[in-house]
Motif scaffolding. Structure first.
Motif, PDB file in Angstrom:
ATOM      1  N   GLY A 197       5.017   6.918  -1.537  1.00 58.39           N
ATOM      2  CA  GLY A 197       6.324   7.024  -0.902  1.00 58.39           C
ATOM      3  C   GLY A 197       6.827   5.647  -0.528  1.00 58.39           C
ATOM      4  N   SER A 198       7.550   5.529   0.574  1.00 59.07           N
ATOM      5  CA  SER A 198       8.106   4.251   0.988  1.00 59.07           C
ATOM      6  C   SER A 198       7.015   3.373   1.604  1.00 59.07           C
ATOM      7  CB  SER A 198       9.228   4.470   1.999  1.00 59.07           C
ATOM      8  OG  SER A 198       8.693   4.751   3.284  1.00 59.07           O
ATOM      9  N   TRP A 199       7.387   2.130   1.917  1.00 62.87           N
ATOM     10  CA  TRP A 199       6.410   1.214   2.523  1.00 62.87           C
ATOM     11  C   TRP A 199       6.059   1.591   3.950  1.00 62.87           C
ATOM     12  CZ3 TRP A 199       8.911  -1.406   6.494  1.00 62.87           C
ATOM     13  CH2 TRP A 199      10.276  -1.654   6.364  1.00 62.87           C
ATOM     14  N   LEU A 200       6.724   2.595   4.505  1.00 60.41           N
ATOM     15  CA  LEU A 200       6.398   3.085   5.835  1.00 60.41           C
ATOM     16  C   LEU A 200       5.372   4.212   5.797  1.00 60.41           C
ATOM     17  CD1 LEU A 200       9.982   3.240   7.372  1.00 60.41           C
ATOM     18  CD2 LEU A 200       8.275   1.449   7.667  1.00 60.41           C
ATOM     19  N   SER A 201       5.059   4.695   4.609  1.00 57.66           N
ATOM     20  CA  SER A 201       4.192   5.866   4.478  1.00 57.66           C
ATOM     21  C   SER A 201       2.761   5.559   4.904  1.00 57.66           C
ATOM     22  CB  SER A 201       4.199   6.355   3.029  1.00 57.66           C
ATOM     23  OG  SER A 201       3.255   7.382   2.843  1.00 57.66           O
ATOM     24  N   SER A 202       2.109   6.566   5.481  1.00 53.71           N
ATOM     25  CA  SER A 202       0.694   6.433   5.843  1.00 53.71           C
ATOM     26  C   SER A 202      -0.200   7.187   4.859  1.00 53.71           C
ATOM     27  CB  SER A 202       0.461   6.971   7.260  1.00 53.71           C
ATOM     28  OG  SER A 202       0.849   8.325   7.349  1.00 53.71           O
ATOM     29  N   SER A 203       0.376   7.624   3.747  1.00 52.62           N
ATOM     30  CA  SER A 203      -0.394   8.300   2.695  1.00 52.62           C
ATOM     31  C   SER A 203      -0.664   7.293   1.579  1.00 52.62           C
ATOM     32  CB  SER A 203       0.392   9.500   2.154  1.00 52.62           C
ATOM     33  OG  SER A 203      -0.292  10.093   1.072  1.00 52.62           O
ATOM     34  N   TYR A 204      -1.923   7.047   1.302  1.00 46.52           N
ATOM     35  CA  TYR A 204      -2.266   6.016   0.331  1.00 46.52           C
ATOM     36  C   TYR A 204      -3.597   6.347  -0.325  1.00 46.52           C
ATOM     37  CZ  TYR A 204      -4.608   4.737   4.640  1.00 46.52           C
ATOM     38  OH  TYR A 204      -5.338   4.796   5.802  1.00 46.52           O
ATOM     39  N   ALA A 205      -3.836   5.713  -1.452  1.00 51.47           N
ATOM     40  CA  ALA A 205      -5.122   5.816  -2.146  1.00 51.47           C
ATOM     41  C   ALA A 205      -5.987   4.609  -1.783  1.00 51.47           C
ATOM     42  CB  ALA A 205      -4.890   5.877  -3.646  1.00 51.47           C
ATOM     43  N   TRP A 206      -7.261   4.720  -2.153  1.00 56.62           N
ATOM     44  CA  TRP A 206      -8.217   3.632  -1.960  1.00 56.62           C
ATOM     45  C   TRP A 206      -8.638   3.072  -3.308  1.00 56.62           C
ATOM     46  CZ3 TRP A 206      -9.174   2.179   3.002  1.00 56.62           C
ATOM     47  CH2 TRP A 206      -8.943   3.113   4.025  1.00 56.62           C
ATOM     48  N   ALA A 207      -9.044   1.810  -3.321  1.00 57.96           N
ATOM     49  CA  ALA A 207      -9.577   1.190  -4.539  1.00 57.96           C
ATOM     50  C   ALA A 207     -10.761   0.305  -4.161  1.00 57.96           C
ATOM     51  CB  ALA A 207      -8.504   0.355  -5.234  1.00 57.96           C
ATOM     52  N   PRO A 208     -11.752   0.198  -5.039  1.00 57.57           N
ATOM     53  CA  PRO A 208     -12.885  -0.694  -4.752  1.00 57.57           C
ATOM     54  C   PRO A 208     -12.458  -2.152  -4.857  1.00 57.57           C
ATOM     55  CG  PRO A 208     -13.078   0.240  -6.956  1.00 57.57           C
ATOM     56  CD  PRO A 208     -11.892   0.904  -6.317  1.00 57.57           C
ATOM     57  N   VAL A 209     -13.131  -3.015  -4.111  1.00 62.19           N
ATOM     58  CA  VAL A 209     -12.822  -4.447  -4.158  1.00 62.19           C
ATOM     59  C   VAL A 209     -14.123  -5.239  -4.252  1.00 62.19           C
ATOM     60  CG1 VAL A 209     -10.655  -4.313  -2.894  1.00 62.19           C
ATOM     61  CG2 VAL A 209     -12.788  -4.556  -1.633  1.00 62.19           C
ATOM     62  N   PRO A 210     -14.067  -6.431  -4.854  1.00 60.78           N
ATOM     63  CA  PRO A 210     -15.258  -7.301  -4.870  1.00 60.78           C
ATOM     64  C   PRO A 210     -15.593  -7.740  -3.455  1.00 60.78           C
ATOM     65  CG  PRO A 210     -13.564  -8.062  -6.412  1.00 60.78           C
ATOM     66  CD  PRO A 210     -12.924  -7.029  -5.549  1.00 60.78           C
ATOM     67  N   GLN A 211     -16.854  -7.978  -3.203  1.00 58.65           N
ATOM     68  CA  GLN A 211     -17.258  -8.453  -1.892  1.00 58.65           C
ATOM     69  C   GLN A 211     -16.724  -9.865  -1.657  1.00 58.65           C
ATOM     70  OE1 GLN A 211     -19.680  -6.722   0.684  1.00 58.65           O
ATOM     71  NE2 GLN A 211     -18.084  -5.526  -0.290  1.00 58.65           N
ATOM     72  N   LEU A 212     -16.298 -10.117  -0.429  1.00 57.61           N
ATOM     73  CA  LEU A 212     -15.796 -11.438  -0.079  1.00 57.61           C
ATOM     74  C   LEU A 212     -16.949 -12.439  -0.052  1.00 57.61           C
ATOM     75  CD1 LEU A 212     -13.393 -10.430   2.831  1.00 57.61           C
ATOM     76  CD2 LEU A 212     -12.714 -11.362   0.609  1.00 57.61           C
ATOM     77  N   PRO A 213     -16.677 -13.706  -0.383  1.00 55.01           N
ATOM     78  CA  PRO A 213     -17.722 -14.732  -0.293  1.00 55.01           C
ATOM     79  C   PRO A 213     -18.262 -14.827   1.128  1.00 55.01           C
ATOM     80  CG  PRO A 213     -15.782 -15.556  -1.455  1.00 55.01           C
ATOM     81  CD  PRO A 213     -15.401 -14.230  -0.882  1.00 55.01           C
ATOM     82  N   VAL A 255      16.301   2.292   4.841  1.00 56.10           N
ATOM     83  CA  VAL A 255      15.000   2.515   5.484  1.00 56.10           C
ATOM     84  C   VAL A 255      15.188   2.694   6.985  1.00 56.10           C
ATOM     85  CG1 VAL A 255      12.744   1.503   5.982  1.00 56.10           C
ATOM     86  CG2 VAL A 255      13.756   1.228   3.720  1.00 56.10           C
ATOM     87  N   ARG A 256      14.449   3.662   7.550  1.00 57.51           N
ATOM     88  CA  ARG A 256      14.485   3.916   8.986  1.00 57.51           C
ATOM     89  C   ARG A 256      13.095   3.618   9.558  1.00 57.51           C
ATOM     90  NH1 ARG A 256      18.756   3.545   7.509  1.00 57.51           N
ATOM     91  NH2 ARG A 256      20.486   5.040   7.493  1.00 57.51           N
ATOM     92  N   VAL A 257      13.067   2.779  10.581  1.00 62.29           N
ATOM     93  CA  VAL A 257      11.800   2.323  11.133  1.00 62.29           C
ATOM     94  C   VAL A 257      11.638   2.827  12.566  1.00 62.29           C
ATOM     95  CG1 VAL A 257      10.390   0.332  11.760  1.00 62.29           C
ATOM     96  CG2 VAL A 257      11.858   0.225   9.737  1.00 62.29           C
ATOM     97  N   THR A 258      10.539   3.540  12.798  1.00 62.00           N
ATOM     98  CA  THR A 258      10.146   3.926  14.156  1.00 62.00           C
ATOM     99  C   THR A 258       8.791   3.309  14.431  1.00 62.00           C
ATOM    100  OG1 THR A 258      11.309   6.052  14.001  1.00 62.00           O
ATOM    101  CG2 THR A 258       9.623   5.832  15.723  1.00 62.00           C
ATOM    102  N   PRO A 259       8.683   2.461  15.460  1.00 60.37           N
ATOM    103  CA  PRO A 259       7.395   1.824  15.731  1.00 60.37           C
ATOM    104  C   PRO A 259       6.296   2.846  15.981  1.00 60.37           C
ATOM    105  CG  PRO A 259       9.140   0.814  17.046  1.00 60.37           C
ATOM    106  CD  PRO A 259       9.721   2.046  16.426  1.00 60.37           C
ATOM    107  N   ARG A 260       5.109   2.524  15.549  1.00 58.42           N
ATOM    108  CA  ARG A 260       3.976   3.419  15.786  1.00 58.42           C
ATOM    109  C   ARG A 260       3.682   3.545  17.277  1.00 58.42           C
ATOM    110  NH1 ARG A 260      -2.118   2.826  13.137  1.00 58.42           N
ATOM    111  NH2 ARG A 260      -3.098   4.473  14.363  1.00 58.42           N
ATOM    112  N   PHE A 261       3.863   2.447  18.003  1.00 61.24           N
ATOM    113  CA  PHE A 261       3.627   2.451  19.446  1.00 61.24           C
ATOM    114  C   PHE A 261       4.986   2.344  20.139  1.00 61.24           C
ATOM    115  CE2 PHE A 261      -0.118   0.551  17.412  1.00 61.24           C
ATOM    116  CZ  PHE A 261      -1.085   1.456  17.817  1.00 61.24           C
TER     117      PHE A 261
END
Length: 388
Positions: free
Chosen positions: A194-210, A372-378
């Motif tokens: 959805g939009s950049w305000l959405s809290s619905s997302y997928a996960w992806a694996p990442v390389p370990q940080l140095p 876009v309509r923005v409502t702060p989380r807090f």
């Protein structure tokens, strides 16, 4: 006697170093993140609003690319056990100095909840499920928690949180386990659905940080923070990082931080050679979002915020709402109404020049927000009042 740095000088540094003067605005998203030693990301909207307030050409799409395509910004559960977005180059230092210790605590907390509120779970089963989840995620490339639960029924099980309490309830083991894998640096959030305000997302694996030695990492985090937020106090750095007093002092000693006098009589600290650095002056206005790094950058805020205005602009947990700035001081707050109108309230009359500049910033913000309509989380008292 240490050099005196006045509040006015501190406010001048703030406007320049935090890229809030129009002449200082950045060209790229990573430049903004580095200038602020990281971007608060607990509220998804904050990253976009904080960055675009400081870009010469505001663009939500540019933030999207940095987070999800180029991955030049990395989100870590780190300072004060909150989520920060930091540059790819800075991420190993934040991870080693702060995030790893938090991940250890997150694991211990999850194990405690599993033993108390779920059947058949112990450390061995948790470790096995983590391995299986990472394998399933690698096979899919990216997936939501619910999609992974299709592959691993264990993720569909629940934990009874706060048993016997009126506020108790069940939580998905899958959601808690993915959060743990993220805090351990094994997975990252993908672009929201959805939009950049959405809290619905997928996960992806990442390389370990140095891996970076912890002491070296803490010194680097302290160095970057002092470059952006100095002069500041030992208590400010301890609060911002969430470190112990001993670790804070050791990091400052490793930097050979220089003492200066602040206007309130306290001892401030700057990097060597930064005592008398002249920063450009000139009028500037800004509309910054809730949890913006500038608003949340110091524990001691009296030099840029009248204590009488704190109850209107912060919630009871200390989370800042949207703020209006003029020449390094918070002088009001703003909000967006459901119809998209941006409204603000000033606590004092700053004069015609300031009001004109603030209106220009509101127009600039509205122009890139569009529909876009923005409502702060807090939600804070003033923000709620402005939208009512």
């Amino acid at each position: 006697m240490p050099l005196l740095i006045t509040d006015e000088q501190r406010r001048s540094r703030l406007g320049h170093r935090h890229l809030l003067r129009a002449a200082d605005r950045a060209a790229t998203v990573p430049q903004v993140a580095d200038a602020l030693a990281g971007l608060h990301s607990t509220d998804a909207a904050t990253v976009y609003l904080s960055v675009c307030a400081r870009l010469a050409e505001p663009s939500a799409e540019a933030v999207d690319r940095a987070l999800y395509e180029e991955v030049s910004l990395v989100k870590l559960l780190s300072m004060r056990r909150t989520i920060f977005a930091v540059t790819e180059e800075f991420a190993p230092y934040v991870n080693s100095s702060t995030a790893k210790a938090i991940a250890v605590k997150e694991r211990a907390t999850l194990l405690k909840h599993l033993r108390e509120g779920a059947e058949g779970w112990d450390e061995a089963r948790l470790a096995e499920t983590e391995r299986d989840a990472l394998a399933a995620l690698a096979a899919r490339g990216q997936a939501t928690t619910s999609q992974l639960a299709e592959d691993l029924p264990a993720l569909r099980e629940t934990i009874l949180m706060n048993p016997g309490k009126s506020y108790g309830g069940h939580q998905s083991i899958g959601s808690r386990l993915l959060r743990l894998l993220a805090s351990d640096g094994h997975v990252r959030r993908c672009r929201p659905r959805g939009s950049w305000l959405s809290s619905s997302y997928a996960w992806a694996p990442v390389p370990q940080l140095p891996d970076v030695p912890v002491r070296e990492a803490k010194a680097e985090v302290a160095r970057r923070w002092l470059a952006a937020f100095g002069p500041a106090t030992e208590a400010d750095l301890k609060w911002w990082t969430g470190w112990t007093l001993g670790d804070t002092r050791k990091a400052l000693a490793d930097l050979a931080a220089v003492q200066v006098r602040l206007a309130d009589g306290t001892v401030g600290l700057v990097l060597p050679g930064d005592e008398e650095t002249p920063d450009p002056t000139g009028p500037w206005a800004a509309l910054l979002p809730g949890l913006d790094p500038t608003t949340m950058g110091w524990r001691g805020r009296d030099w840029y915020l009248d204590p009488a205005h704190v109850p209107a602009l912060y919630d009871r947990a200390g989370n800042a709402g949207p703020t209006v700035w003029w020449n390094g001081r918070i002088i009001g707050g703003w909000a967006q109404r459901p119809d998209g109108e941006l409204v603000h309230r000033l606590f004092t009359d700053p004069g015609t020049e300031a009001r004109t500049a603030i209106e220009a910033e509101a127009t600039r913000l509205a122009s890139w927000l569009g529909p876009v309509r923005v409502t702060p989380r807090f939600r804070t008292p003033l923000e709620r009042e402005l939208v009512s």
